[in-house]
Scaffold this motif. Structure first.
Motif, PDB file in Angstrom:
ATOM      1  N   GLU A 107     -15.747  -6.526  14.651  1.00  0.00           N
ATOM      2  CA  GLU A 107     -17.188  -6.443  14.853  1.00  0.00           C
ATOM      3  C   GLU A 107     -17.560  -5.543  16.032  1.00  0.00           C
ATOM      4  OE1 GLU A 107     -18.809 -10.341  15.213  1.00  0.00           O
ATOM      5  OE2 GLU A 107     -18.245 -10.946  13.182  1.00  0.00           O
ATOM      6  N   ARG A 108     -16.641  -5.366  16.958  1.00  0.00           N
ATOM      7  CA  ARG A 108     -16.949  -4.578  18.147  1.00  0.00           C
ATOM      8  C   ARG A 108     -15.652  -4.054  18.754  1.00  0.00           C
ATOM      9  NH1 ARG A 108     -21.106  -4.061  21.863  1.00  0.00           N
ATOM     10  NH2 ARG A 108     -20.442  -3.535  23.977  1.00  0.00           N
ATOM     11  N   ILE A 109     -15.694  -2.797  19.209  1.00  0.00           N
ATOM     12  CA  ILE A 109     -14.571  -2.213  19.937  1.00  0.00           C
ATOM     13  C   ILE A 109     -15.084  -1.811  21.308  1.00  0.00           C
ATOM     14  CG2 ILE A 109     -12.953  -0.295  20.041  1.00  0.00           C
ATOM     15  CD1 ILE A 109     -12.749  -0.358  17.057  1.00  0.00           C
ATOM     16  N   GLU A 110     -14.509  -2.415  22.336  1.00  0.00           N
ATOM     17  CA  GLU A 110     -14.983  -2.179  23.695  1.00  0.00           C
ATOM     18  C   GLU A 110     -14.705  -0.738  24.123  1.00  0.00           C
ATOM     19  OE1 GLU A 110     -16.822  -4.300  25.115  1.00  0.00           O
ATOM     20  OE2 GLU A 110     -16.485  -5.903  23.661  1.00  0.00           O
ATOM     21  N   ASP A 111     -15.476  -0.271  25.103  1.00  0.00           N
ATOM     22  CA  ASP A 111     -15.422   1.135  25.492  1.00  0.00           C
ATOM     23  C   ASP A 111     -14.097   1.553  26.117  1.00  0.00           C
ATOM     24  OD1 ASP A 111     -17.947   1.335  24.527  1.00  0.00           O
ATOM     25  OD2 ASP A 111     -18.946   1.353  26.486  1.00  0.00           O
ATOM     26  N   ASP A 112     -13.361   0.609  26.731  1.00  0.00           N
ATOM     27  CA  ASP A 112     -12.101   0.961  27.382  1.00  0.00           C
ATOM     28  C   ASP A 112     -10.880   0.709  26.500  1.00  0.00           C
ATOM     29  OD1 ASP A 112     -12.320  -1.749  27.336  1.00  0.00           O
ATOM     30  OD2 ASP A 112     -11.680  -2.072  29.399  1.00  0.00           O
ATOM     31  N   THR A 113     -11.087   0.390  25.233  1.00  0.00           N
ATOM     32  CA  THR A 113      -9.976   0.038  24.347  1.00  0.00           C
ATOM     33  C   THR A 113      -8.996   1.194  24.197  1.00  0.00           C
ATOM     34  OG1 THR A 113     -11.354  -1.523  23.113  1.00  0.00           O
ATOM     35  CG2 THR A 113      -9.343  -0.739  22.044  1.00  0.00           C
ATOM     36  N   PHE A 114      -9.511   2.402  23.978  1.00  0.00           N
ATOM     37  CA  PHE A 114      -8.648   3.558  23.726  1.00  0.00           C
ATOM     38  C   PHE A 114      -8.558   4.493  24.939  1.00  0.00           C
ATOM     39  CE2 PHE A 114     -10.401   2.434  19.479  1.00  0.00           C
ATOM     40  CZ  PHE A 114      -9.205   2.026  18.896  1.00  0.00           C
ATOM     41  N   GLN A 115      -8.677   3.941  26.116  1.00  0.00           N
ATOM     42  CA  GLN A 115      -8.671   4.751  27.326  1.00  0.00           C
ATOM     43  C   GLN A 115      -7.339   5.460  27.537  1.00  0.00           C
ATOM     44  OE1 GLN A 115      -9.799   2.520  30.773  1.00  0.00           O
ATOM     45  NE2 GLN A 115      -9.814   4.296  32.133  1.00  0.00           N
TER      46      GLN A 115
ATOM     47  N   GLN B 285      -8.801   5.631  11.738  1.00  0.00           N
ATOM     48  CA  GLN B 285      -9.373   5.053  10.530  1.00  0.00           C
ATOM     49  C   GLN B 285      -9.905   3.649  10.858  1.00  0.00           C
ATOM     50  OE1 GLN B 285      -9.550   6.327   7.371  1.00  0.00           O
ATOM     51  NE2 GLN B 285      -8.583   8.280   7.877  1.00  0.00           N
ATOM     52  N   LEU B 286     -11.224   3.476  10.765  1.00  0.00           N
ATOM     53  CA  LEU B 286     -11.849   2.173  11.048  1.00  0.00           C
ATOM     54  C   LEU B 286     -12.795   1.769   9.923  1.00  0.00           C
ATOM     55  CD1 LEU B 286     -12.709   2.690  14.826  1.00  0.00           C
ATOM     56  CD2 LEU B 286     -10.963   1.175  13.903  1.00  0.00           C
ATOM     57  N   SER B 287     -12.623   2.305   8.743  1.00  0.00           N
ATOM     58  CA  SER B 287     -13.543   2.030   7.643  1.00  0.00           C
ATOM     59  C   SER B 287     -13.422   0.589   7.163  1.00  0.00           C
ATOM     60  CB  SER B 287     -13.265   2.985   6.476  1.00  0.00           C
ATOM     61  OG  SER B 287     -11.945   2.811   5.992  1.00  0.00           O
ATOM     62  N   SER B 288     -14.501   0.110   6.556  1.00  0.00           N
ATOM     63  CA  SER B 288     -14.542  -1.221   5.937  1.00  0.00           C
ATOM     64  C   SER B 288     -14.209  -2.326   6.934  1.00  0.00           C
ATOM     65  CB  SER B 288     -13.589  -1.286   4.725  1.00  0.00           C
ATOM     66  OG  SER B 288     -13.982  -0.375   3.741  1.00  0.00           O
ATOM     67  N   ASN B 289     -14.921  -2.323   8.046  1.00  0.00           N
ATOM     68  CA  ASN B 289     -14.910  -3.427   8.991  1.00  0.00           C
ATOM     69  C   ASN B 289     -16.336  -3.971   9.097  1.00  0.00           C
ATOM     70  OD1 ASN B 289     -12.229  -3.925  10.657  1.00  0.00           O
ATOM     71  ND2 ASN B 289     -12.299  -1.750  10.180  1.00  0.00           N
ATOM     72  N   ARG B 290     -16.663  -4.602  10.214  1.00  0.00           N
ATOM     73  CA  ARG B 290     -18.025  -5.093  10.449  1.00  0.00           C
ATOM     74  C   ARG B 290     -18.543  -4.577  11.788  1.00  0.00           C
ATOM     75  NH1 ARG B 290     -16.788 -11.472   8.925  1.00  0.00           N
ATOM     76  NH2 ARG B 290     -16.133 -11.120   6.768  1.00  0.00           N
ATOM     77  N   LEU B 291     -18.145  -3.384  12.122  1.00  0.00           N
ATOM     78  CA  LEU B 291     -18.417  -2.834  13.447  1.00  0.00           C
ATOM     79  C   LEU B 291     -19.908  -2.590  13.673  1.00  0.00           C
ATOM     80  CD1 LEU B 291     -15.514  -0.248  13.766  1.00  0.00           C
ATOM     81  CD2 LEU B 291     -15.806  -2.361  15.077  1.00  0.00           C
ATOM     82  N   THR B 292     -20.379  -3.087  14.808  1.00  0.00           N
ATOM     83  CA  THR B 292     -21.725  -2.780  15.273  1.00  0.00           C
ATOM     84  C   THR B 292     -21.697  -1.876  16.504  1.00  0.00           C
ATOM     85  OG1 THR B 292     -21.771  -4.784  16.653  1.00  0.00           O
ATOM     86  CG2 THR B 292     -22.653  -4.957  14.406  1.00  0.00           C
ATOM     87  N   HIS B 293     -20.508  -1.734  17.097  1.00  0.00           N
ATOM     88  CA  HIS B 293     -20.391  -0.867  18.285  1.00  0.00           C
ATOM     89  C   HIS B 293     -18.996  -0.276  18.376  1.00  0.00           C
ATOM     90  CE1 HIS B 293     -20.922   0.664  22.368  1.00  0.00           C
ATOM     91  NE2 HIS B 293     -19.717   0.169  22.637  1.00  0.00           N
TER      92      HIS B 293
ATOM     93  N   TYR C 145     -18.540   2.382   5.947  1.00  0.00           N
ATOM     94  CA  TYR C 145     -18.647   0.982   5.516  1.00  0.00           C
ATOM     95  C   TYR C 145     -18.535   0.015   6.697  1.00  0.00           C
ATOM     96  CZ  TYR C 145     -18.189   2.832   0.803  1.00  0.00           C
ATOM     97  OH  TYR C 145     -18.395   3.534  -0.360  1.00  0.00           O
ATOM     98  N   ASN C 146     -19.424   0.210   7.663  1.00  0.00           N
ATOM     99  CA  ASN C 146     -19.551  -0.693   8.800  1.00  0.00           C
ATOM    100  C   ASN C 146     -21.030  -1.003   9.012  1.00  0.00           C
ATOM    101  OD1 ASN C 146     -16.898  -1.314  10.329  1.00  0.00           O
ATOM    102  ND2 ASN C 146     -16.686   0.851   9.803  1.00  0.00           N
ATOM    103  N   LEU C 147     -21.391  -1.491  10.200  1.00  0.00           N
ATOM    104  CA  LEU C 147     -22.770  -1.879  10.501  1.00  0.00           C
ATOM    105  C   LEU C 147     -23.298  -1.121  11.714  1.00  0.00           C
ATOM    106  CD1 LEU C 147     -22.318  -5.754  10.040  1.00  0.00           C
ATOM    107  CD2 LEU C 147     -23.205  -4.126   8.369  1.00  0.00           C
TER     108      LEU C 147
END
Length: 576
Positions: free
Chosen positions: A149-157, A166-174, A190-192
């Motif tokens: 639903e969310r990936i924090e800004d420092d996740t891929f630092q 590839q992040l398709s077909s999740n429920r991401l809002t951010h 295919y997210n939000l």
């Protein structure tokens, strides 16, 4: 002995092949028990329970395949691979028959040389804070078909080498993609998402099937393909930041106007899709995009497009069906190969003039049934009139007048009267306080039942759409996985047939290679058997020669004994 050693060697080779060339390691709990002695007493020191997962297979694409990994939100003390990190040198990692509600930091903390990580379909809901802290070598990351639903800004630092995400077909809002400047190819379809942040150097970005109404990011001259169909965009001013675009898909949005000012910097644009929007105006002001080959304007509300002749003449594919277009002009020098014109409001004189300058085969559609006062001309419905736009304006006014008269005749009020009545009723209720209204209980029950059915149908529709979206995303993922080109105009079923055909051919190819390898192995084994038989024959021959040699020696010894006896006898008979 040689025979037994050969059979043992073949068994070892077979076992190694069945485990992908590696020893088999099962995932098993490790209690960390240590045995100690104190005097004559023996005791155990028991550490906290730890679950270990090791690679047990590899294939042509992945040199590390984890099986039956199951991690939920409460799982602790998980360890992947060997304690000696130098043994965890695999670069392509995937999972099968696994679920991972939370992506733990332990995975990439152990496998620090991973370049390709496939986490598709693992039901991931959350990413550990330090999950990618050691992912400096990772280049391709697949996390599609999960529940993020969310990936924090420092996740891929720390992922400074990440190029494919590839992040398709999740429920991401951010997810702020602009914080990953190394990205080359991204799929967040295919997210939000409501906001799309485009990285500085990305070349291909698929953000279709979201709720995006804001696009932002720094100037990017590398972006060539941008897919934003099925979103909530209302303007195109942000396109000025991406002058290198070759393909833009803005279908199924809420655009009402397209202006050349947002495309003036584009010197490479070839394909522009804006079908199924709310376009009522299109005007390139006689300044066409010189490289544009495909323009899809179908399923909009366009009526006046005559000022775009310069652009239309330079196109190869132009889709204008399902609009309200009255007239159109094309020159004899147009380069159109395909043109759709059905379901419009054509003026017959305009159609006749059009078909003088355009070849009939280029028109690829036709109307079937025409309204009253309309006739078929070149397979398209049109209406005869001297002043087509004025005629349609008068017709619209007349229809509006008739509708208002019918409403008044039936005692129905106009919109203005209705507003006044509602305002008066609201004022009355405010003055009188809360008034309990009595209704028909049976009618209310039926209404509630209908509402419940509508809600259930809506939920089912959403679920079916999500399922279809996941299937389409899976098809796209597999097309990319097997490096198959995707035809954007092809139906998903056609892409699936292409994928099945490729897999069948690949299977037959691999089967053929396997048969060749098996034949080579059989031939080699046969050669070894022949050599072994020859060795056995030589040994038997040697044994026979040794036996013959032994017999000759025995015979020689006997003859020597006889000679010695004769010599002895001869010596006894000599005279003194």
């Amino acid at each position: 002995m040689c025979w037994l050693r050969a059979v043992s060697l073949i068994s070892v080779i077979f076992l190694a092949c069945t485990n992908g060339g590696q020893p088999s390691y099962r995932s098993q709990p490790n209690y960390g028990n240590k045995q100690h002695y104190y005097g004559n007493q023996q005791y155990y020191y028991v550490k906290a329970r730890q679950t270990e997962y090791k690679c047990i297979e590899s294939n042509l694409q992945y040199d590390c395949v984890f099986y039956d990994v199951h991690i939920d939100m409460q799982t602790r003390n998980v360890h992947f691979g060997f304690e000696d990190l130098t043994l965890n040198n695999q670069k392509n990692v995937t999972f099968k028959n696994s679920t991972m509600r939370k992506l733990p930091a332990a995975l990439l903390a152990s496998f620090r040389q991973v370049e390709l990580l496939n986490l598709n379909g693992l039901q991931i809901e959350e990413i550990d804070t330090n999950a990618f802290a050691y992912a400096r070598t990772i280049q391709k990351l697949s996390m599609s078909n999960n529940n993020l639903e969310r990936i924090e800004d420092d996740t891929f630092q720390a992922t400074t080498a990440l190029q494919y995400l590839q992040l398709s077909s999740n429920r991401l809002t951010h997810v702020d993609l602009a914080l990953i400047p190394s990205l080359f190819h991204v799929n967040v379809s295919y997210n939000l998402l409501s906001t799309l942040a485009i990285p500085i150097a990305v070349e291909e970005l698929d953000a279709s099937h979201n709720s995006i109404n804001v696009v932002r990011g720094p100037l990017n001259v590398e972006l060539t393909i941008l897919k934003l169909q099925h979103n909530n965009l209302t303007d195109t001013a942000w396109l000025l930041s991406y002058p290198g675009l070759v393909e833009v898909d803005l279908s199924y949005n809420q655009l009402e106007i397209i202006t050349i000012h947002h495309f003036v910097k584009m010197q490479r644009l070839e394909r522009l899709y804006v079908s199924n929007n709310r376009l009522v105006a299109l005007d390139f002001y006689g300044r066409p995009i010189p490289t544009l080959k495909v323009l899809d304007l179908s399923h909009n509300h366009l009526m006046w497009v005559e000022h775009n002749q310069a652009q239309f003449d330079k196109l190869q594919y132009l889709y204008l069906d399902h609009n309200s277009i009255v007239t159109i002009k094309l020159s004899t020098h147009n380069t159109l190969k395909n043109l759709t014109l059905s379901h419009n409001d054509w003026d017959c004189n305009s159609l006749r003039a059009l078909f003088i300058n355009i070849a009939q085969p280029a028109v690829n559609d036709a109307d079937q049934h025409c309204k009253i006062d309309y006739q078929l001309e070149h397979g398209l419905c049109c209406k005869e009139s001297d002043n087509p736009y004025l005629d349609r304006l008068l017709q619209y006014i007349a229809l509006t007048s008739v509708v208002e008269k019918l409403q008044r005749a039936q005692g129905r009020c106009s919109a203005t009267d209705t507003i006044h009545i509602v305002q008066s009723l609201s004022h009355f209720i405010t003055q009188q306080g809360v008034v309990e209204l009595q209704g028909n209980e049976q009618l209310e029950a039926e209404v509630n039942e209908l509402r419940a059915e509508v809600q259930q149908l809506t939920i089912e529709q959403i679920q079916q759409q999500q399922l279809l979206a996941r299937l389409q995303a899976e098809i796209d993922t597999n097309l990319q996985r097997y490096h198959l080109p995707k035809d954007e105009l092809a139906r998903p079923s056609d892409s699936l047939n292409k994928l099945f055909t490729h897999l069948k051919e690949r299977h037959l190819h691999e089967l053929g290679k396997s048969q060749v390898l098996i034949k080579k192995a059989d031939d080699k084994l046969k050669d070894q058997m022949d050599v072994m038989e020859q060795n056995i024959d030589l040994r038997l021959e040697r044994i026979a020669k040794l036996r013959k040699q032994y017999a000759l020696r025995q015979e020689t010894m006997l003859k020597r004994q006889v000679v010695n006896q004769l010599l002895t006898q001869l010596g006894n008979h000599r005279p003194n």
